[in-house]
Design a protein around this motif. Sequence first.
Motif, PDB file in Angstrom:
ATOM      1  N   GLY A  18      -1.500  20.912 -24.298  1.00  0.00           N
ATOM      2  CA  GLY A  18      -0.092  21.099 -24.628  1.00  0.00           C
ATOM      3  C   GLY A  18       0.746  21.649 -23.497  1.00  0.00           C
ATOM      4  O   GLY A  18       0.555  21.308 -22.326  1.00  0.00           O
ATOM      5  N   ALA A  19       1.678  22.522 -23.852  1.00  0.00           N
ATOM      6  CA  ALA A  19       2.602  23.077 -22.858  1.00  0.00           C
ATOM      7  C   ALA A  19       1.861  23.819 -21.753  1.00  0.00           C
ATOM      8  O   ALA A  19       2.219  23.718 -20.581  1.00  0.00           O
ATOM      9  CB  ALA A  19       3.600  24.009 -23.543  1.00  0.00           C
ATOM     10  N   GLY A  20       0.825  24.558 -22.118  1.00  0.00           N
ATOM     11  CA  GLY A  20       0.073  25.308 -21.117  1.00  0.00           C
ATOM     12  C   GLY A  20      -0.516  24.414 -20.049  1.00  0.00           C
ATOM     13  O   GLY A  20      -0.453  24.723 -18.851  1.00  0.00           O
ATOM     14  N   ARG A  21      -1.090  23.285 -20.480  1.00  0.00           N
ATOM     15  CA  ARG A  21      -1.642  22.342 -19.505  1.00  0.00           C
ATOM     16  C   ARG A  21      -0.534  21.757 -18.639  1.00  0.00           C
ATOM     17  O   ARG A  21      -0.671  21.667 -17.417  1.00  0.00           O
ATOM     18  CB  ARG A  21      -2.414  21.231 -20.212  1.00  0.00           C
ATOM     19  CG  ARG A  21      -2.885  20.140 -19.271  1.00  0.00           C
ATOM     20  CD  ARG A  21      -3.795  19.133 -19.959  1.00  0.00           C
ATOM     21  NE  ARG A  21      -5.136  19.681 -20.168  1.00  0.00           N
ATOM     22  CZ  ARG A  21      -6.181  18.960 -20.579  1.00  0.00           C
ATOM     23  NH1 ARG A  21      -6.028  17.672 -20.867  1.00  0.00           N
ATOM     24  NH2 ARG A  21      -7.367  19.521 -20.730  1.00  0.00           N
ATOM     25  N   GLY A  22       0.574  21.349 -19.254  1.00  0.00           N
ATOM     26  CA  GLY A  22       1.678  20.787 -18.477  1.00  0.00           C
ATOM     27  C   GLY A  22       2.216  21.765 -17.463  1.00  0.00           C
ATOM     28  O   GLY A  22       2.546  21.391 -16.323  1.00  0.00           O
ATOM     29  N   ILE A  23       2.306  23.038 -17.845  1.00  0.00           N
ATOM     30  CA  ILE A  23       2.807  24.069 -16.933  1.00  0.00           C
ATOM     31  C   ILE A  23       1.833  24.277 -15.777  1.00  0.00           C
ATOM     32  O   ILE A  23       2.226  24.344 -14.609  1.00  0.00           O
ATOM     33  CB  ILE A  23       3.044  25.384 -17.697  1.00  0.00           C
ATOM     34  CG1 ILE A  23       4.222  25.226 -18.662  1.00  0.00           C
ATOM     35  CG2 ILE A  23       3.282  26.544 -16.729  1.00  0.00           C
ATOM     36  CD1 ILE A  23       4.355  26.341 -19.673  1.00  0.00           C
ATOM     37  N   ALA A  24       0.550  24.362 -16.091  1.00  0.00           N
ATOM     38  CA  ALA A  24      -0.454  24.571 -15.045  1.00  0.00           C
ATOM     39  C   ALA A  24      -0.429  23.434 -14.030  1.00  0.00           C
ATOM     40  O   ALA A  24      -0.472  23.665 -12.809  1.00  0.00           O
ATOM     41  CB  ALA A  24      -1.836  24.693 -15.677  1.00  0.00           C
ATOM     42  N   VAL A  25      -0.351  22.198 -14.511  1.00  0.00           N
ATOM     43  CA  VAL A  25      -0.360  21.037 -13.611  1.00  0.00           C
ATOM     44  C   VAL A  25       0.865  21.035 -12.706  1.00  0.00           C
ATOM     45  O   VAL A  25       0.759  20.769 -11.499  1.00  0.00           O
ATOM     46  CB  VAL A  25      -0.453  19.733 -14.420  1.00  0.00           C
ATOM     47  CG1 VAL A  25      -0.274  18.519 -13.511  1.00  0.00           C
ATOM     48  CG2 VAL A  25      -1.800  19.639 -15.139  1.00  0.00           C
ATOM     49  N   GLU A  26       2.037  21.341 -13.254  1.00  0.00           N
ATOM     50  CA  GLU A  26       3.238  21.322 -12.426  1.00  0.00           C
ATOM     51  C   GLU A  26       3.270  22.489 -11.439  1.00  0.00           C
ATOM     52  O   GLU A  26       3.799  22.337 -10.330  1.00  0.00           O
ATOM     53  CB  GLU A  26       4.486  21.310 -13.306  1.00  0.00           C
ATOM     54  CG  GLU A  26       4.729  19.978 -13.995  1.00  0.00           C
ATOM     55  CD  GLU A  26       4.985  18.835 -13.027  1.00  0.00           C
ATOM     56  OE1 GLU A  26       5.446  19.091 -11.895  1.00  0.00           O
ATOM     57  OE2 GLU A  26       4.722  17.671 -13.399  1.00  0.00           O
ATOM     58  N   LEU A  27       2.711  23.626 -11.807  1.00  0.00           N
ATOM     59  CA  LEU A  27       2.579  24.704 -10.823  1.00  0.00           C
ATOM     60  C   LEU A  27       1.637  24.268  -9.707  1.00  0.00           C
ATOM     61  O   LEU A  27       1.871  24.558  -8.529  1.00  0.00           O
ATOM     62  CB  LEU A  27       2.068  25.976 -11.499  1.00  0.00           C
ATOM     63  CG  LEU A  27       3.064  26.713 -12.396  1.00  0.00           C
ATOM     64  CD1 LEU A  27       2.361  27.816 -13.179  1.00  0.00           C
ATOM     65  CD2 LEU A  27       4.210  27.293 -11.578  1.00  0.00           C
TER      66      LEU A  27
END
Length: 304
Positions: A18-27
Motif C-alpha cells: 500500500g501507501a508504505g510501499r509506494g512511499i519507500a519506493v519513491e524515497l
Amino acid sequence: MTQPLRDKVALVAGATRGAGRGIAVELGAAGATVYVTGRTTRARRSEYGRPETIEDTADLVTEAGGRGIAVPTDHLEPAQVKALVDRIAAEQGRLDVLVNDIWGGETLFDWEAPVWEHDLDKGLRLLRLAVETHAITSHHALPLLLRHPGGLVVEVTDGTADYNRDHYRVSFFYDLAKSSVLRMAFALGHELGPRGATAVALTPGWLRSEIMLDHFGVREDNWRDALEKVPHFAISETPRYVGRAVAALAADPAVSRFNGASLSSGGLAQEYGFTDLDGSRPDAWRYLVEVQDPGRPADVTGYR
C-alpha cells in the motif's frame, strides 16, 4: 535523473504494501537509504495472510535507485522498535525521515457499525495497531532524527483534518484511529518545530493498493474495469503518488512551513508539480467534497 535524497536515511514503518510501499519506493528513487519495516516477511506472514513482504519492498527500493533494507518489526513491541532504531543509529548515524504508516486494521472494522454493536476486541486491536504503534515508534526514533537539523516526520492517515472534522469515517473505531493520527502530527509539530524538525499529517486519496485492487477484482493494468461497478473509482491513485508527495517534502529545504499541517497527495501535487505514474494529478479530497459526497455523477474532469 536527479536524486536529491542521496545522502538521506529514511525509516518507513509499515512498508509491506500500500501507501508504505509506494512511499519507500519513491524515497529510494530520490536516492535515499530506506529501512522498511513490517510483520510480513518471506518466512512469516502477519494475520493479513497476504503475499506482500518487506523484503519485496526493499528490493523495489533498490531497483528504483536507492538502498532498501528490510527489518522485520512489530511496532507494538517497544523492544523491537528500540532495536530497530539502535541498528539504524549504528549503521547510519542518522535518521532524516520517519514515516509512520503502520496500520494493520483492514480486517478489524465493520462499516457503519455503532460502537455498541462493533466487535470490541477487534476495535481495540485496531486502535492499538493504528495509534499505539505510531507513538511507540516516535518515542524511540525521534531522538535519532533530532541529531541533525531538518528532519521530517510524516504521519500517514486517511482523510484531511478538514474532511474528517465534518464527516463520520466508517465506524467509531476507524474514525477515532484516523483522527488520532492527524492530531499526532499536530502535537509532534509543536514538539519538533522548536528543535529544528518538521512533522506533518499526510493522506493519499482513493488508493489503488494491492488490497483495494483485489477487492474490486482488477489489477493495476486494468483498474478502470472496476468503474462499471464503482464509477467514482475513476479518481483513484497509485501508492506511488503519495510516495512522490513524501519525497517532495523530504527534498524541500523550506518544508518547515508545513509544520503541524494536514496535507494530501493531491494538494501537494499542485504545490510541487509531480504527477502519478500515468501523468495525471488526481485531487481526490476535493473531488469527494464537490462531486461524490453531493451525489453527483462520476466525472473526474478538472480533478485529475
